[in-house]
Design an enzyme around this catalytic site. Sequence first.
Site, PDB file in Angstrom:
ATOM      1  N   ARG A 260       0.839  -1.200   0.000  1.00 43.52           N
ATOM      2  CA  ARG A 260       0.000   0.000   0.000  1.00 43.52           C
ATOM      3  C   ARG A 260       0.872   1.247   0.000  1.00 43.52           C
ATOM      4  NH1 ARG A 260      -4.687  -1.626   4.482  1.00 43.52           N
ATOM      5  NH2 ARG A 260      -5.199  -3.656   3.548  1.00 43.52           N
ATOM      6  N   ARG A 275       3.309   2.126  10.556  1.00 41.67           N
ATOM      7  CA  ARG A 275       2.658   2.297   9.256  1.00 41.67           C
ATOM      8  C   ARG A 275       3.690   2.019   8.177  1.00 41.67           C
ATOM      9  NH1 ARG A 275      -2.038   4.689   7.655  1.00 41.67           N
ATOM     10  NH2 ARG A 275      -2.341   5.595   9.718  1.00 41.67           N
ATOM     11  N   GLU A 347      -5.027  -0.489  15.381  1.00 40.70           N
ATOM     12  CA  GLU A 347      -5.947  -1.338  14.614  1.00 40.70           C
ATOM     13  C   GLU A 347      -5.194  -2.517  13.989  1.00 40.70           C
ATOM     14  OE1 GLU A 347      -7.940  -1.357  10.279  1.00 40.70           O
ATOM     15  OE2 GLU A 347      -7.911   0.603  11.281  1.00 40.70           O
ATOM     16  N   SER A 350     -10.025  -5.079  10.393  1.00 42.86           N
ATOM     17  CA  SER A 350     -11.317  -4.486  10.054  1.00 42.86           C
ATOM     18  C   SER A 350     -12.183  -5.602   9.499  1.00 42.86           C
ATOM     19  CB  SER A 350     -11.170  -3.377   9.007  1.00 42.86           C
ATOM     20  OG  SER A 350     -10.590  -2.223   9.564  1.00 42.86           O
ATOM     21  N   ARG A 388       1.503  -4.828  13.243  1.00 44.80           N
ATOM     22  CA  ARG A 388       1.026  -4.242  14.493  1.00 44.80           C
ATOM     23  C   ARG A 388       0.770  -5.319  15.551  1.00 44.80           C
ATOM     24  NH1 ARG A 388      -2.959   0.735  12.554  1.00 44.80           N
ATOM     25  NH2 ARG A 388      -1.289   1.978  11.587  1.00 44.80           N
TER      26      ARG A 388
END
Length: 421
Positions: A260, A275, A347, A350, A388
Amino acid sequence: MLDIRFVRENADAVKTAMKNRNADVDIDAVIALDDRRRAIVAEVDELKAERNRISKSIGLMIKEGKDPEEIKAEVRAMGDRISALDEEQREVESKLREGLLYIPNLPSATTPVGLTENDNPVIRSWGEKVELGFEPKAHWDLGAELGLFDLERGAKLSGSGFPLFTGKGAKLERALIQFMLDLHTEEHGYIEVAPPFMCNAQTMTGTGQLPKFAEDMYAIPLDGLYPIPTAEVPVTNMYANEIVDKELPICHTAYTPCFRREAGSAGKDTRGLLRVHQFDKVEMVKFTTPETSEEEHEKLTLDAEKVLQLLGLHYRVIELCTGDLGFSAAKCYDIELWAPAQDKWLEVSSCSNFHDYQARRANIRYRNEDGKPAFVHTINGSGVALPRLVIAIMENYQNEDGSIDLPEVLWPYMGGLQKLA
């Protein structure tokens, strides 16, 4: 993708949904394109009928010795008009499809209305914040001291945001992936697949990454391929342009690296592994009937939570409000891990229910109880994402001497190793 007929018949409700989403979409412009398309179709049908009627009279005129050239010219003019309208119709339909592709999904009726992430309600939590008894070290310090990753050399190879895991750090990544795949296949009933790590534009469009998020994707223009941002993309599109002949739900899990650019997130959480542009993830994807999708969504979320429970990590589940909802999702739960050195939630998953939004874009159908083709509902969630997860393990299980205890469930996957030191 929304059905244009639904958009036309429920324009006010769609506009309200877009307002609740903070989505800047011109619904009237899309409907105007459909109006023009309909007008063109009607005019072409009328012209063809009139041309057929007039053409039949030409033979009769010739038999009667009359000159048909004037009528022939009229028929030719009609043909030219029809050709021009056909070309305009193709252009209008192309713009209409593009317009529909930029309209996000409608939020579920049970999705809370809100503007930002501050309006996301906490649904539940598990475990407690760890009491370390000393000032916790950040994962980037722990990783450097223990030789678990080398971010400088990773940046030398590919640029910032491309971590290089080394030694026991690389083994921990592999162990976590294997642990999650075994859990989802052996206990949760998912069928494992190993999909391609690159997909074409049509596949990326099917799940909603394109055209809206093109700037966040890496691309290989020469080959027309995109390194995948998530296994959701290839796994969901496995059944694109098909009528699924298997009993629903179909449940798949897959490990893939994820790529990404995240162009809109420049400068955010850039230190350590917070990130990154390449990371590993185990994904869960379900294909369900509309009647069972809500239930299967809840089950999938629990499957992701089970990973964290077995690892003994404190987490919470929040429900995204309309203003924070992802582009393609109708309903979404985020699962967040507590990282003590960061003093914040991270996070790691999702879990989204897309209803028939992705299925319409990718044309994935099944036969309903009446035997008629209908669109499936698609659901997916990270089960779960690294790195993470690695951050949470390192920071929650650290010791004052800088070593890191490993959750017991990982010992067999680490060759019996119980501690990183």
